[in-house]
Design a protein around this motif. Sequence first.
Motif, mmCIF file in Angstrom:
data_model
loop_
_atom_site.group_PDB
_atom_site.id
_atom_site.type_symbol
_atom_site.label_atom_id
_atom_site.label_comp_id
_atom_site.label_asym_id
_atom_site.label_seq_id
_atom_site.Cartn_x
_atom_site.Cartn_y
_atom_site.Cartn_z
ATOM 1 N N LEU A 152 -6.449 -34.690 -39.239
ATOM 2 C CA LEU A 152 -6.730 -35.226 -40.569
ATOM 3 C C LEU A 152 -5.442 -35.400 -41.378
ATOM 4 C CD1 LEU A 152 -8.955 -36.067 -42.534
ATOM 5 C CD2 LEU A 152 -8.998 -33.701 -43.341
ATOM 6 N N LEU A 153 -4.519 -34.441 -41.265
ATOM 7 C CA LEU A 153 -3.262 -34.525 -42.012
ATOM 8 C C LEU A 153 -2.469 -35.764 -41.614
ATOM 9 C CD1 LEU A 153 -1.200 -33.287 -43.968
ATOM 10 C CD2 LEU A 153 -0.240 -32.078 -41.995
ATOM 11 N N TRP A 154 -2.339 -36.035 -40.320
ATOM 12 C CA TRP A 154 -1.591 -37.208 -39.833
ATOM 13 C C TRP A 154 -2.223 -38.488 -40.364
ATOM 14 C CZ3 TRP A 154 -1.765 -41.787 -37.323
ATOM 15 C CH2 TRP A 154 -0.584 -42.267 -36.784
ATOM 16 N N ARG A 155 -3.536 -38.556 -40.300
ATOM 17 C CA ARG A 155 -4.222 -39.771 -40.775
ATOM 18 C C ARG A 155 -4.068 -39.957 -42.275
ATOM 19 N NH1 ARG A 155 -9.820 -40.604 -37.475
ATOM 20 N NH2 ARG A 155 -8.891 -40.578 -35.408
ATOM 21 N N ARG A 156 -4.154 -38.878 -43.030
ATOM 22 C CA ARG A 156 -4.017 -38.986 -44.487
ATOM 23 C C ARG A 156 -2.606 -39.432 -44.881
ATOM 24 N NH1 ARG A 156 -8.886 -39.511 -44.662
ATOM 25 N NH2 ARG A 156 -10.261 -37.829 -45.270
ATOM 26 N N VAL A 157 -1.599 -38.865 -44.210
ATOM 27 C CA VAL A 157 -0.214 -39.248 -44.510
ATOM 28 C C VAL A 157 0.009 -40.716 -44.148
ATOM 29 C CG1 VAL A 157 2.199 -38.844 -43.889
ATOM 30 C CG2 VAL A 157 0.694 -36.915 -44.332
ATOM 31 N N ALA A 158 -0.502 -41.147 -42.997
ATOM 32 C CA ALA A 158 -0.346 -42.547 -42.583
ATOM 33 C C ALA A 158 -1.063 -43.481 -43.557
ATOM 34 C CB ALA A 158 -0.885 -42.745 -41.168
ATOM 35 N N ASP A 159 -2.281 -43.122 -43.950
ATOM 36 C CA ASP A 159 -3.022 -43.945 -44.910
ATOM 37 C C ASP A 159 -2.317 -44.005 -46.264
ATOM 38 O OD1 ASP A 159 -4.959 -44.432 -43.014
ATOM 39 O OD2 ASP A 159 -6.364 -42.918 -43.786
ATOM 40 N N LEU A 160 -1.807 -42.867 -46.718
ATOM 41 C CA LEU A 160 -1.102 -42.829 -47.994
ATOM 42 C C LEU A 160 0.158 -43.693 -47.940
ATOM 43 C CD1 LEU A 160 -0.888 -41.597 -50.833
ATOM 44 C CD2 LEU A 160 0.458 -39.749 -49.805
ATOM 45 N N HIS A 161 0.883 -43.637 -46.832
ATOM 46 C CA HIS A 161 2.093 -44.447 -46.700
ATOM 47 C C HIS A 161 1.773 -45.937 -46.715
ATOM 48 C CE1 HIS A 161 6.205 -45.349 -45.738
ATOM 49 N NE2 HIS A 161 5.811 -46.120 -44.740
ATOM 50 N N VAL A 162 0.721 -46.335 -46.015
ATOM 51 C CA VAL A 162 0.323 -47.751 -46.020
ATOM 52 C C VAL A 162 -0.096 -48.171 -47.429
ATOM 53 C CG1 VAL A 162 -1.417 -49.377 -45.176
ATOM 54 C CG2 VAL A 162 -0.276 -47.854 -43.582
ATOM 55 N N MET A 163 -0.837 -47.315 -48.124
ATOM 56 C CA MET A 163 -1.297 -47.643 -49.464
ATOM 57 C C MET A 163 -0.122 -47.780 -50.441
ATOM 58 S SD MET A 163 -4.103 -45.653 -51.794
ATOM 59 C CE MET A 163 -3.092 -44.217 -51.986
ATOM 60 N N VAL A 164 0.826 -46.856 -50.383
ATOM 61 C CA VAL A 164 1.978 -46.914 -51.279
ATOM 62 C C VAL A 164 2.846 -48.132 -50.949
ATOM 63 C CG1 VAL A 164 4.131 -45.732 -51.904
ATOM 64 C CG2 VAL A 164 1.990 -44.462 -51.803
ATOM 65 N N SER A 165 3.056 -48.401 -49.666
ATOM 66 C CA SER A 165 3.863 -49.565 -49.267
ATOM 67 C C SER A 165 3.217 -50.867 -49.733
ATOM 68 C CB SER A 165 4.040 -49.589 -47.749
ATOM 69 O OG SER A 165 4.720 -48.455 -47.315
ATOM 70 N N THR A 166 1.912 -50.965 -49.608
ATOM 71 C CA THR A 166 1.204 -52.155 -50.068
ATOM 72 C C THR A 166 1.326 -52.306 -51.580
ATOM 73 O OG1 THR A 166 -0.353 -51.902 -48.235
ATOM 74 C CG2 THR A 166 -1.029 -53.332 -50.052
ATOM 75 N N ALA A 167 1.225 -51.196 -52.300
ATOM 76 C CA ALA A 167 1.361 -51.248 -53.756
ATOM 77 C C ALA A 167 2.771 -51.683 -54.156
ATOM 78 C CB ALA A 167 1.036 -49.882 -54.363
ATOM 79 N N VAL A 168 3.783 -51.217 -53.442
ATOM 80 C CA VAL A 168 5.167 -51.603 -53.757
ATOM 81 C C VAL A 168 5.368 -53.090 -53.514
ATOM 82 C CG1 VAL A 168 7.565 -51.325 -53.012
ATOM 83 C CG2 VAL A 168 6.160 -49.320 -53.445
ATOM 84 N N VAL A 169 4.850 -53.594 -52.413
ATOM 85 C CA VAL A 169 4.970 -55.028 -52.119
ATOM 86 C C VAL A 169 4.240 -55.849 -53.185
ATOM 87 C CG1 VAL A 169 4.270 -56.831 -50.501
ATOM 88 C CG2 VAL A 169 5.352 -54.766 -49.663
ATOM 89 N N ALA A 170 3.075 -55.401 -53.603
ATOM 90 C CA ALA A 170 2.329 -56.111 -54.641
ATOM 91 C C ALA A 170 3.095 -56.092 -55.967
ATOM 92 C CB ALA A 170 0.946 -55.491 -54.814
ATOM 93 N N MET A 171 3.703 -54.955 -56.296
ATOM 94 C CA MET A 171 4.479 -54.869 -57.537
ATOM 95 C C MET A 171 5.695 -55.786 -57.494
ATOM 96 S SD MET A 171 4.168 -50.810 -58.613
ATOM 97 C CE MET A 171 5.780 -50.515 -58.054
ATOM 98 N N LEU A 172 6.376 -55.835 -56.345
ATOM 99 C CA LEU A 172 7.523 -56.735 -56.213
ATOM 100 C C LEU A 172 7.095 -58.194 -56.354
ATOM 101 C CD1 LEU A 172 9.543 -55.108 -53.299
ATOM 102 C CD2 LEU A 172 10.236 -55.297 -55.681
ATOM 103 N N GLY A 173 5.990 -58.544 -55.719
ATOM 104 C CA GLY A 173 5.476 -59.906 -55.839
ATOM 105 C C GLY A 173 5.095 -60.240 -57.271
ATOM 106 N N TRP A 174 4.449 -59.307 -57.950
ATOM 107 C CA TRP A 174 4.055 -59.534 -59.342
ATOM 108 C C TRP A 174 5.285 -59.686 -60.235
ATOM 109 C CZ3 TRP A 174 0.370 -61.354 -62.096
ATOM 110 C CH2 TRP A 174 0.356 -61.144 -63.462
ATOM 111 N N THR A 175 6.305 -58.874 -59.995
ATOM 112 C CA THR A 175 7.538 -58.970 -60.781
ATOM 113 C C THR A 175 8.192 -60.333 -60.592
ATOM 114 O OG1 THR A 175 7.888 -56.597 -60.561
ATOM 115 C CG2 THR A 175 9.791 -57.910 -61.186
ATOM 116 N N LEU A 176 8.250 -60.805 -59.362
ATOM 117 C CA LEU A 176 8.827 -62.131 -59.110
ATOM 118 C C LEU A 176 8.007 -63.226 -59.794
ATOM 119 C CD1 LEU A 176 9.836 -61.814 -55.359
ATOM 120 C CD2 LEU A 176 11.356 -61.900 -57.337
ATOM 121 N N TYR A 177 6.693 -63.081 -59.767
ATOM 122 C CA TYR A 177 5.822 -64.070 -60.400
ATOM 123 C C TYR A 177 5.966 -64.020 -61.923
ATOM 124 C CZ TYR A 177 1.604 -66.359 -62.041
ATOM 125 O OH TYR A 177 0.712 -67.178 -62.700
#
Length: 151
Positions: free
Chosen positions: A69-94
């Motif tokens: 469960l720990l490995w899956r939660r860390v992997a899911d959290l990393h994907v979620m944070v990375s997606t949020a960062v990419v979305a924020m960068l895209g929004w900033t450029l827009y």
Amino acid sequence: MGEVREEKKNKSWLLVVWKICNFCMSLFFALASYVQINDPDAGFWMAGYAVPAALCAFTAFNPSATETLLWRRVADLHVMVSTAVVAMLGWTLYRERVTRIFQQEEGRAPVGVLRVATAVSITVFPFVSWIYYHIHKELRSSWPSHCNTAI
């Protein structure tokens, strides 16, 4: 009886390949984390590369770690944070109405990733196709004899 032994042999071989691939990716992400030292946002990028390095290292040394469960939660959290960062960068450029996107770091990075992905696929394709034809012997059955002896 022989089929079970053959299947077990194939499984153990694939497990070794899986471990080696995860070890190599762990090494890559660890080195990528290390070279971020001179970046203005070093802490941010180092954490972004260190998390996949740790996840790949755990998988390389203990493949069943992906079931915890720990490995899956860390992997899911990393994907979620990375997606949020990419979305924020895209929004900033827009929001800033950036028209010359290749003059920005955020615009050049995807092009670099595309170039590296193209180079890797060109390099890996012959090996993958050779392994594919080596494993699937029925694909070679209609080949001329001089082609069958080449593999």
